[in-house]
Design a protein around this motif. Structure first.
Motif, mmCIF file in Angstrom:
data_model
loop_
_atom_site.group_PDB
_atom_site.id
_atom_site.type_symbol
_atom_site.label_atom_id
_atom_site.label_comp_id
_atom_site.label_asym_id
_atom_site.label_seq_id
_atom_site.Cartn_x
_atom_site.Cartn_y
_atom_site.Cartn_z
ATOM 1 N N GLU A 269 0.853 -1.184 0.000
ATOM 2 C CA GLU A 269 0.000 0.000 0.000
ATOM 3 C C GLU A 269 0.890 1.236 0.000
ATOM 4 O OE1 GLU A 269 -3.139 2.296 2.904
ATOM 5 O OE2 GLU A 269 -2.870 0.136 3.137
ATOM 6 N N VAL A 270 0.641 2.144 -0.928
ATOM 7 C CA VAL A 270 1.450 3.355 -1.041
ATOM 8 C C VAL A 270 1.143 4.295 0.120
ATOM 9 C CG1 VAL A 270 1.911 5.408 -2.445
ATOM 10 C CG2 VAL A 270 1.630 3.176 -3.542
ATOM 11 N N VAL A 271 2.213 4.706 0.814
ATOM 12 C CA VAL A 271 2.103 5.691 1.889
ATOM 13 C C VAL A 271 2.431 7.075 1.342
ATOM 14 C CG1 VAL A 271 3.074 6.435 4.102
ATOM 15 C CG2 VAL A 271 2.723 4.008 3.647
ATOM 16 N N LYS A 272 3.480 7.127 0.527
ATOM 17 C CA LYS A 272 3.949 8.418 0.020
ATOM 18 C C LYS A 272 4.575 8.222 -1.360
ATOM 19 C CE LYS A 272 6.365 10.758 2.981
ATOM 20 N NZ LYS A 272 7.496 11.242 3.799
ATOM 21 N N VAL A 273 4.317 9.147 -2.269
ATOM 22 C CA VAL A 273 4.948 9.152 -3.581
ATOM 23 C C VAL A 273 6.201 10.008 -3.471
ATOM 24 C CG1 VAL A 273 4.706 9.784 -6.012
ATOM 25 C CG2 VAL A 273 2.742 8.834 -4.754
ATOM 26 N N LEU A 274 7.352 9.410 -3.769
ATOM 27 C CA LEU A 274 8.637 10.104 -3.638
ATOM 28 C C LEU A 274 9.181 10.594 -4.975
ATOM 29 C CD1 LEU A 274 10.222 7.557 -1.157
ATOM 30 C CD2 LEU A 274 9.141 9.744 -0.594
ATOM 31 N N GLY A 275 8.643 10.088 -6.050
ATOM 32 C CA GLY A 275 9.075 10.464 -7.389
ATOM 33 C C GLY A 275 8.086 9.891 -8.390
ATOM 34 N N PRO A 276 8.334 10.067 -9.691
ATOM 35 C CA PRO A 276 7.375 9.597 -10.700
ATOM 36 C C PRO A 276 6.999 8.119 -10.551
ATOM 37 C CG PRO A 276 9.081 10.900 -11.730
ATOM 38 C CD PRO A 276 9.496 10.709 -10.295
ATOM 39 N N LYS A 277 7.951 7.255 -10.204
ATOM 40 C CA LYS A 277 7.669 5.830 -10.027
ATOM 41 C C LYS A 277 8.293 5.286 -8.755
ATOM 42 C CE LYS A 277 6.868 4.524 -14.797
ATOM 43 N NZ LYS A 277 7.203 3.556 -15.843
ATOM 44 N N THR A 278 8.655 6.161 -7.834
ATOM 45 C CA THR A 278 9.251 5.739 -6.569
ATOM 46 C C THR A 278 8.273 6.021 -5.446
ATOM 47 O OG1 THR A 278 11.463 6.182 -7.401
ATOM 48 C CG2 THR A 278 11.242 6.001 -5.028
ATOM 49 N N VAL A 279 8.012 4.980 -4.630
ATOM 50 C CA VAL A 279 7.017 5.105 -3.568
ATOM 51 C C VAL A 279 7.522 4.490 -2.275
ATOM 52 C CG1 VAL A 279 4.999 5.172 -5.081
ATOM 53 C CG2 VAL A 279 5.892 2.963 -4.344
ATOM 54 N N GLU A 280 6.976 4.977 -1.169
ATOM 55 C CA GLU A 280 7.173 4.364 0.144
ATOM 56 C C GLU A 280 5.929 3.533 0.423
ATOM 57 O OE1 GLU A 280 7.096 5.796 4.730
ATOM 58 O OE2 GLU A 280 8.326 6.999 3.350
ATOM 59 N N LEU A 281 6.143 2.299 0.914
ATOM 60 C CA LEU A 281 5.040 1.358 1.093
ATOM 61 C C LEU A 281 4.866 0.927 2.539
ATOM 62 C CD1 LEU A 281 5.924 -1.050 -1.858
ATOM 63 C CD2 LEU A 281 4.166 0.724 -1.870
ATOM 64 N N ARG A 282 3.671 0.445 2.852
ATOM 65 C CA ARG A 282 3.406 -0.262 4.097
ATOM 66 C C ARG A 282 2.643 -1.529 3.709
ATOM 67 N NH1 ARG A 282 -1.344 0.496 7.417
ATOM 68 N NH2 ARG A 282 -3.040 1.160 6.091
ATOM 69 N N ASN A 283 2.545 -2.481 4.665
ATOM 70 C CA ASN A 283 1.929 -3.780 4.357
ATOM 71 C C ASN A 283 2.548 -4.363 3.084
ATOM 72 O OD1 ASN A 283 0.248 -3.362 6.565
ATOM 73 N ND2 ASN A 283 -1.374 -2.490 5.299
ATOM 74 N N VAL A 284 3.854 -4.566 3.127
ATOM 75 C CA VAL A 284 4.635 -4.928 1.946
ATOM 76 C C VAL A 284 4.981 -6.413 1.933
ATOM 77 C CG1 VAL A 284 6.702 -4.387 0.593
ATOM 78 C CG2 VAL A 284 5.747 -2.671 2.148
ATOM 79 N N CYS A 285 4.781 -7.050 0.796
ATOM 80 C CA CYS A 285 5.240 -8.420 0.579
ATOM 81 C C CYS A 285 6.074 -8.455 -0.695
ATOM 82 C CB CYS A 285 4.073 -9.379 0.398
ATOM 83 S SG CYS A 285 3.179 -9.729 1.903
ATOM 84 N N GLN A 286 7.176 -9.187 -0.643
ATOM 85 C CA GLN A 286 7.919 -9.493 -1.856
ATOM 86 C C GLN A 286 7.393 -10.844 -2.325
ATOM 87 O OE1 GLN A 286 12.078 -10.379 -1.519
ATOM 88 N NE2 GLN A 286 12.429 -10.032 -3.681
ATOM 89 N N VAL A 287 6.859 -10.887 -3.534
ATOM 90 C CA VAL A 287 6.276 -12.106 -4.081
ATOM 91 C C VAL A 287 7.355 -12.857 -4.851
ATOM 92 C CG1 VAL A 287 4.476 -13.059 -5.565
ATOM 93 C CG2 VAL A 287 4.040 -10.956 -4.271
ATOM 94 N N HIS A 288 7.565 -14.137 -4.468
ATOM 95 C CA HIS A 288 8.578 -14.962 -5.129
ATOM 96 C C HIS A 288 7.970 -15.820 -6.231
ATOM 97 C CE1 HIS A 288 11.422 -13.693 -2.138
ATOM 98 N NE2 HIS A 288 10.618 -14.112 -1.180
ATOM 99 N N SER A 289 6.833 -16.448 -5.933
ATOM 100 C CA SER A 289 6.187 -17.291 -6.934
ATOM 101 C C SER A 289 4.787 -17.669 -6.482
ATOM 102 C CB SER A 289 7.009 -18.565 -7.186
ATOM 103 O OG SER A 289 7.004 -19.389 -6.042
ATOM 104 N N CYS A 290 4.058 -18.261 -7.420
ATOM 105 C CA CYS A 290 2.711 -18.751 -7.144
ATOM 106 C C CYS A 290 2.489 -19.945 -8.064
ATOM 107 C CB CYS A 290 1.685 -17.648 -7.423
ATOM 108 S SG CYS A 290 -0.006 -18.148 -7.055
ATOM 109 N N ARG A 291 2.012 -21.063 -7.500
ATOM 110 C CA ARG A 291 1.804 -22.262 -8.327
ATOM 111 C C ARG A 291 0.615 -22.121 -9.274
ATOM 112 N NH1 ARG A 291 3.534 -24.617 -3.467
ATOM 113 N NH2 ARG A 291 1.410 -25.100 -2.820
ATOM 114 N N ARG A 292 -0.297 -21.190 -8.974
ATOM 115 C CA ARG A 292 -1.363 -20.896 -9.934
ATOM 116 C C ARG A 292 -0.774 -20.039 -11.045
ATOM 117 N NH1 ARG A 292 -4.803 -17.411 -6.583
ATOM 118 N NH2 ARG A 292 -3.036 -17.453 -5.184
ATOM 119 N N ASN A 293 -1.497 -19.907 -12.145
ATOM 120 C CA ASN A 293 -0.999 -18.974 -13.166
ATOM 121 C C ASN A 293 -1.231 -17.546 -12.670
ATOM 122 O OD1 ASN A 293 -3.617 -17.957 -14.097
ATOM 123 N ND2 ASN A 293 -3.899 -19.963 -15.052
#
Length: 86
Positions: free
Chosen positions: A20-44
């Motif tokens: 979830e975006v907390v703050k926009v720091l630049g055109p495509k740079t954001v600070e996030l909360r409730n963050v997950c790094q997604v590695h994979s998913c067995r579904r498509n």
């Protein structure tokens, strides 16, 4: 990207995040909360985007305040896990 909204963000070919975006720091740079790094998913990926995280999704929880610069992003309408699954 807009504060208060959730996104699936691709920062690198191997670095995908959902948060979830907390703050926009630049055109495509954001600070996030409730963050997950997604590695994979067995579904498509179409099912992942339609239904969100499931027991087949591998991810790590990152700390609030994580800063990400996106090369691509899309809105994410599902719940974001706040703890790492075991």
């Amino acid at each position: 990207m807009e504060p208060g909204q959730k996104y699936y963000i691709i920062a690198h070919a191997y670095w995908h995040y959902v948060g979830e975006v907390v703050k926009v720091l630049g055109p495509k740079t954001v600070e996030l909360r409730n963050v997950c790094q997604v590695h994979s998913c067995r579904r498509n990926w179409s099912e992942f985007f339609a239904k969100g995280f499931g027991t087949d999704t591998q991810y790590d929880v990152w700390p609030d305040g994580t800063t990400v610069t996106a090369i691509a992003f899309t809105p994410f309408e599902h719940e974001i896990p706040t703890t790492r699954k075991s």
